[in-house]
Design an enzyme around this catalytic site. Sequence first.
Site, PDB file in Angstrom:
ATOM      1  N   HIS A  54       0.850  -1.194   0.000  1.00 17.05           N
ATOM      2  CA  HIS A  54       0.000   0.000   0.000  1.00 17.05           C
ATOM      3  C   HIS A  54       0.883   1.241   0.000  1.00 17.05           C
ATOM      4  CE1 HIS A  54       0.809  -0.459   4.317  1.00 17.05           C
ATOM      5  NE2 HIS A  54       0.303   0.747   4.557  1.00 17.05           N
ATOM      6  N   HIS A  56       1.501   3.928   1.894  1.00 14.74           N
ATOM      7  CA  HIS A  56       2.079   4.696   3.000  1.00 14.74           C
ATOM      8  C   HIS A  56       3.605   4.794   2.884  1.00 14.74           C
ATOM      9  CE1 HIS A  56      -1.641   4.290   5.818  1.00 14.74           C
ATOM     10  NE2 HIS A  56      -1.717   5.323   5.011  1.00 14.74           N
ATOM     11  N   ASP A  58       6.050   4.714   4.953  1.00 21.06           N
ATOM     12  CA  ASP A  58       6.927   3.739   5.627  1.00 21.06           C
ATOM     13  C   ASP A  58       6.953   2.385   4.894  1.00 21.06           C
ATOM     14  OD1 ASP A  58       4.207   3.531   6.689  1.00 21.06           O
ATOM     15  OD2 ASP A  58       4.987   2.075   8.121  1.00 21.06           O
ATOM     16  N   HIS A  59       6.243   2.304   3.774  1.00 21.29           N
ATOM     17  CA  HIS A  59       6.245   1.074   2.955  1.00 21.29           C
ATOM     18  C   HIS A  59       6.821   1.297   1.555  1.00 21.29           C
ATOM     19  CE1 HIS A  59       3.635  -1.155   5.864  1.00 21.29           C
ATOM     20  NE2 HIS A  59       3.501   0.103   6.279  1.00 21.29           N
ATOM     21  N   HIS A 110      -7.402  -0.379   5.855  1.00 24.34           N
ATOM     22  CA  HIS A 110      -6.328   0.493   6.364  1.00 24.34           C
ATOM     23  C   HIS A 110      -6.115   1.616   5.343  1.00 24.34           C
ATOM     24  CE1 HIS A 110      -2.527   1.630   8.231  1.00 24.34           C
ATOM     25  NE2 HIS A 110      -1.894   1.425   7.094  1.00 24.34           N
ATOM     26  N   ASP A 130      -0.047  -3.734   6.466  1.00 20.97           N
ATOM     27  CA  ASP A 130      -0.659  -3.169   7.671  1.00 20.97           C
ATOM     28  C   ASP A 130      -2.133  -3.560   7.796  1.00 20.97           C
ATOM     29  OD1 ASP A 130       1.755  -1.937   8.114  1.00 20.97           O
ATOM     30  OD2 ASP A 130       1.041   0.109   7.758  1.00 20.97           O
ATOM     31  N   HIS A 168       4.875  -4.546  10.911  1.00 20.06           N
ATOM     32  CA  HIS A 168       5.270  -3.812  12.131  1.00 20.06           C
ATOM     33  C   HIS A 168       5.391  -4.748  13.324  1.00 20.06           C
ATOM     34  CE1 HIS A 168       4.771   0.400  10.729  1.00 20.06           C
ATOM     35  NE2 HIS A 168       3.852  -0.113   9.932  1.00 20.06           N
TER      36      HIS A 168
HETATM   37 FE    FE Z   1       2.993   0.885   8.148  1.00 21.98          FE
HETATM   38 ZN    ZN Z   2       0.239   1.735   6.545  1.00 19.03          ZN
END
Ligand code: FE
Ligand code: ZN
Length: 256
Positions: A54, A56, A58-59, A110, A130, A168
């Site tokens: 996805h 985001h 942090d990905h 999410h 996530d 995570h």
């Molecule tokens: Fe994340």
């Molecule tokens: Zn995420």
Amino acid sequence: MVNIHPVPAFSDNYIWLLHDDQGRAAVVDPGDANPVITELEARELQLTDIIITHHHFDHVGGLAQLRESYSPRVHGPHNPGIEGIDNRLGDGDRAQVLGLEFEVMAVPGHTLDHIAFFHDGDPPLLFCGDTLFAGGCGRLFEGDPPMMLRSLDTLAALPAPTRVYCAHEYTLANLEFARAVEPGNAALRQRVQDAQDTRARAEPTVPSDIALELATNPFLRCREPALVDSLREQGRLDDASPERVFATVRGWKDSF
Ligand code: FE
Ligand code: ZN
């Protein structure tokens, strides 16, 4: 034969590194390129594929740098907001990575673009970003409770031994919340002990598996009488439809 290792990133992300015995590697959700490059160099691996679940940061934050350094094939969602995806995938599509076939599942909630990758091997493997966490699930940034419940139902129906590789290390906090939801769950009590021991050794609690999640993750237990009764006894539930139960548990977790 594919080996899988966690590459820790930021404060609590895991970037999953897969590699075969011919020195080829793939990574899942590289939010930061630097720890990935360090790991590839230490293991003398060539990055051939990247999997994205996805949008985001942090990905996907390491995508541009890894593309520049290695020219991998990038598999990810249709979301045009993510730059640098070569193989855009939706529900029911298949992707080949390091000789493994992955089935793609749309798991919105999410985010709306969220997809998961399932390989029906021995053991089966799931990379779910996530959406499903060890002992928990992602926050609903873009979807609503019925949408996320459907997505989690899809993952819950995978084979019991499926290894769940989430993105995570949130497990101890998730399980502390799960204990509040279902204080009488003996499997959960045991899992808390095991997870505390694992973290005390500074090891990852991920992957878990679907069987353990079904027994202990409150977000996969919205149809379980034991969970529903526990919410009722705590005065948190008026309507026991699975959607209402899920929304209640998710809403409680958001402020826990
Ligand atoms: Fe994340
Ligand atoms: Zn995420």
